[in-house]
Enzyme design. Structure first.
Site, PDB file in Angstrom:
ATOM      1  N   ALA A  86      -4.283  -0.067   5.434  1.00  0.00           N
ATOM      2  CA  ALA A  86      -4.720   1.347   5.857  1.00  0.00           C
ATOM      3  C   ALA A  86      -6.371   1.599   5.117  1.00  0.00           C
ATOM      4  O   ALA A  86      -7.098   0.771   3.734  1.00  0.00           O
ATOM      5  CB  ALA A  86      -4.367   2.711   5.081  1.00  0.00           C
ATOM      6  N   GLU A  87      -7.319   2.192   5.238  1.00  0.00           N
ATOM      7  CA  GLU A  87      -8.566   2.991   4.132  1.00  0.00           C
ATOM      8  C   GLU A  87      -7.930   3.873   3.354  1.00  0.00           C
ATOM      9  O   GLU A  87      -7.147   4.939   4.264  1.00  0.00           O
ATOM     10  CB  GLU A  87      -9.360   2.441   5.081  1.00  0.00           C
ATOM     11  N   SER A  88      -7.601   3.400   2.199  1.00  0.00           N
ATOM     12  CA  SER A  88      -6.929   4.288   1.410  1.00  0.00           C
ATOM     13  C   SER A  88      -7.722   5.488   1.100  1.00  0.00           C
ATOM     14  O   SER A  88      -7.195   6.437  -0.233  1.00  0.00           O
ATOM     15  CB  SER A  88      -6.004   4.051   0.993  1.00  0.00           C
ATOM     16  N   THR A 133       1.257   9.155   3.920  1.00  0.00           N
ATOM     17  CA  THR A 133       0.850  10.266   2.710  1.00  0.00           C
ATOM     18  C   THR A 133       1.717  11.196   2.907  1.00  0.00           C
ATOM     19  O   THR A 133       1.605  12.000   3.912  1.00  0.00           O
ATOM     20  CB  THR A 133      -0.551  10.076   2.033  1.00  0.00           C
ATOM     21  N   ASP A 134       2.195  12.167   1.805  1.00  0.00           N
ATOM     22  CA  ASP A 134       1.705  13.383   1.507  1.00  0.00           C
ATOM     23  C   ASP A 134       0.132  14.153   2.249  1.00  0.00           C
ATOM     24  O   ASP A 134       0.471  15.178   2.326  1.00  0.00           O
ATOM     25  CB  ASP A 134       2.197  14.348   0.379  1.00  0.00           C
ATOM     26  N   GLU A 135      -0.904  13.787   1.880  1.00  0.00           N
ATOM     27  CA  GLU A 135      -2.151  14.555   2.681  1.00  0.00           C
ATOM     28  C   GLU A 135      -1.531  15.226   3.443  1.00  0.00           C
ATOM     29  O   GLU A 135      -2.694  15.938   3.981  1.00  0.00           O
ATOM     30  CB  GLU A 135      -3.100  13.309   2.205  1.00  0.00           C
ATOM     31  N   TYR A 159      -9.512  10.675   5.811  1.00  0.00           N
ATOM     32  CA  TYR A 159      -8.105  10.252   5.615  1.00  0.00           C
ATOM     33  C   TYR A 159      -7.574  10.499   6.353  1.00  0.00           C
ATOM     34  O   TYR A 159      -6.675  10.203   6.901  1.00  0.00           O
ATOM     35  CB  TYR A 159      -8.269   9.927   3.593  1.00  0.00           C
ATOM     36  N   SER A 160      -6.922  11.821   5.786  1.00  0.00           N
ATOM     37  CA  SER A 160      -5.626  12.737   5.806  1.00  0.00           C
ATOM     38  C   SER A 160      -5.685  12.774   7.616  1.00  0.00           C
ATOM     39  O   SER A 160      -4.205  12.561   8.169  1.00  0.00           O
ATOM     40  CB  SER A 160      -5.331  13.782   5.216  1.00  0.00           C
ATOM     41  N   LYS A 163      -4.620   9.334   9.052  1.00  0.00           N
ATOM     42  CA  LYS A 163      -2.985   8.505   8.551  1.00  0.00           C
ATOM     43  C   LYS A 163      -1.942   9.893   9.231  1.00  0.00           C
ATOM     44  O   LYS A 163      -1.279   9.645   9.910  1.00  0.00           O
ATOM     45  CB  LYS A 163      -3.010   9.140   7.002  1.00  0.00           C
ATOM     46  N   ASN A 189       0.170   7.639  -6.009  1.00  0.00           N
ATOM     47  CA  ASN A 189       1.231   6.254  -6.677  1.00  0.00           C
ATOM     48  C   ASN A 189       0.389   6.382  -7.918  1.00  0.00           C
ATOM     49  O   ASN A 189      -0.882   5.932  -7.784  1.00  0.00           O
ATOM     50  CB  ASN A 189       1.255   5.757  -6.275  1.00  0.00           C
TER      51      ASN A 189
END
Ligand code: NAD
Ligand code: DAU
Length: 353
Positions: A86-88, A133-135, A159-160, A163, A189
């Site tokens: 992914a792009e993170s 992710t949690d986002e 981003y979020s 995702k 993380n």
């Protein structure tokens, strides 16, 4: 132990490299294929110690290329996917949302399609594990609420949003075509091999180089931090024992206000460098806030603990000291990244604030 052919995407990145290492070392009977495009964030130096293992293979490829994905699935008889590519980075998504839509949404879709095409005659023993992710859950206020698996999606950054969209596609492939999937949503993380655009490695490196520490806004945003090897262990447990079609939240019940975390980082780096306490405090520099900066993330991972018995192994104080020590002991790894192209990018980014 069953012989398996596992495709790990994004295995040259931060979390992916820990997952690859764990699977290669723990499961000698599995063929572990690490598929990575090697973007700016992918670094094969993260896997130096296992690169010659007999059950490990690296393939440089782009997950968006469906033809290549199909041929890899067929050629290697893939029966399990751990999808981390992914792009993170949130700040990059604010500058360039299209790249995030392409990799995170279309790339995930092309992998799903390849899995569906290759597995359609027999889903038995197959699993498509999507790491998220949690986002996707949006932002919490300063209260005692936590994100659970039932929390409604409410992403705010490109981003979020990308995702969240990829999570929806994964669920849609389960509900529509019966593809065996599992999704996990993890909190922030930290640990070795994280690209130094992210808060913790960036600040460790800037303290070492006596550079400003750019704190966004007032430093009051809260994140929930988990040691990366604990995330990799959770992925291992869920890959082998998680409920197909299920979702699990992964987190450490370890919330920190950014500025408090930054003070711990400064104190730890100064201690390990042999500096007097307080030496690097004045590198703290408050800068323009991140656009749409989510106030607080906090994960409730009770379901994972109750169903599968996973819990974090490290106390944060141990984890952060271990992490700071690793970056200080691995300066060549850091210098290889931060010299050249990336240095230019970072200076522009920093001066733009
Ligand atoms: P990272 O940026 O360090 O690594 C991403 C990897 O994906 C890189 O090796 C990169 O080369 C590769 N990649 C990017 N685009 C690709 C493409 N088109 N084809 C193939 N490979 C490509 O990311 P990370 O922090 O290790 O995150 C890994 C996954 O975990 C991501 O899906 C992220 O959303 C998720 N996640 C991260 C965190 C965190 O705190 N870092 C927390 C929760 C979830
Ligand atoms: O919550 C999980 C997410 O955690 C992952 O999905 C993302 O891939 C990962 O990048 C991370 O996102 P964050 O935006 O929370 O991480 P980052 O390290 O960029 O920032 C952590 C916090 O620190 C955030 O509130 C912004 C702030 N920050 C960050 C940087 C880089 C600063 O104050 N200054 C900085 O220079």
């Amino acid at each position: 132990m069953n012989k398996r052919n596992i495709l790990i995407t994004g295995g040259a990145g931060f979390i992916g490299s820990h997952v690859v290492r764990l699977f290669v070392m723990k499961y000698p009977d599995y063929n572990v294929i690490n598929l990575d495009k090697l973007t700016y964030a992918g670094n094969l130096a993260n896997l130096k110690d296992i690169e010659n293992a007999p059950n490990y293979k690296f393939i440089k490829a782009d997950i968006c290329d469906i033809e290549v994905m199909l041929s890899i699935f067929t050629q290697h008889n893939i029966d399990g996917v751990l999808h981390l590519a992914a792009e993170s980075h949130v700040d990059r998504s604010i500058k360039d949302p299209f790249t995030f839509a392409k990799t995170n949404v279309l790339g995930t879709l092309s992998l799903l399609q390849a899995a569906k095409e290759c597995w359609k005659d027999n889903y038995e023993g197959k699993l498509f594990y999507h790491i998220s992710t949690d986002e996707v859950y949006g932002a919490l206020q300063f209260d005692n609420t936590l994100f659970t698996e039932a929390t409604k999606y409410d992403p705010h950054s490109p981003y979020s949003a990308s995702k969240a969209s990829s999570d929806h596609f994964v669920r849609a492939f389960h509900d529509t075509y019966g593809l065996p999937v599992v999704i996990t949503n993890c909190s922030n993380n930290y640990g070795p091999y994280q690209f130094p655009e992210k808060l913790i490695p960036l600040f460790i490196n800037n303290i070492r180089n006596k550079k400003p520490l750019p704190v966004y806004g007032k430093g009051e945003n809260v994140r929930d931090w988990l040691y990366v090897e604990d995330h990799a262990r959770a992925i291992d447990v869920i890959f082998h024992k998680g409920k197909v079609g299920g979702t699990y939240n992964i987190g450490g019940f370890n919330e920190w206000k950014n500025i408090d975390l930054i003070r711990v980082i400064i104190k730890t780096v100064d201690k390990l460098l042999g500096n007097a306490e307080g030496t690097s405090d004045n590198f703290i520099t408050y800068v323009t806030d991140r656009a749409g900066h989510d106030l607080r993330y906090a994960i409730d991972s009770t379901k994972l603990k109750n169903e599968l018995g996973w819990q974090p192994s490290l106390q944060f104080e141990q984890g952060i000291e271990k992490t700071v020590r690793w970056y200080l002991d691995n300066q060549t790894w850091m210098d290889n990244i931060t010299s050249g192209e990336y240095e230019k990018y970072y200076d522009e980014m920093y001066n733009g604030r």
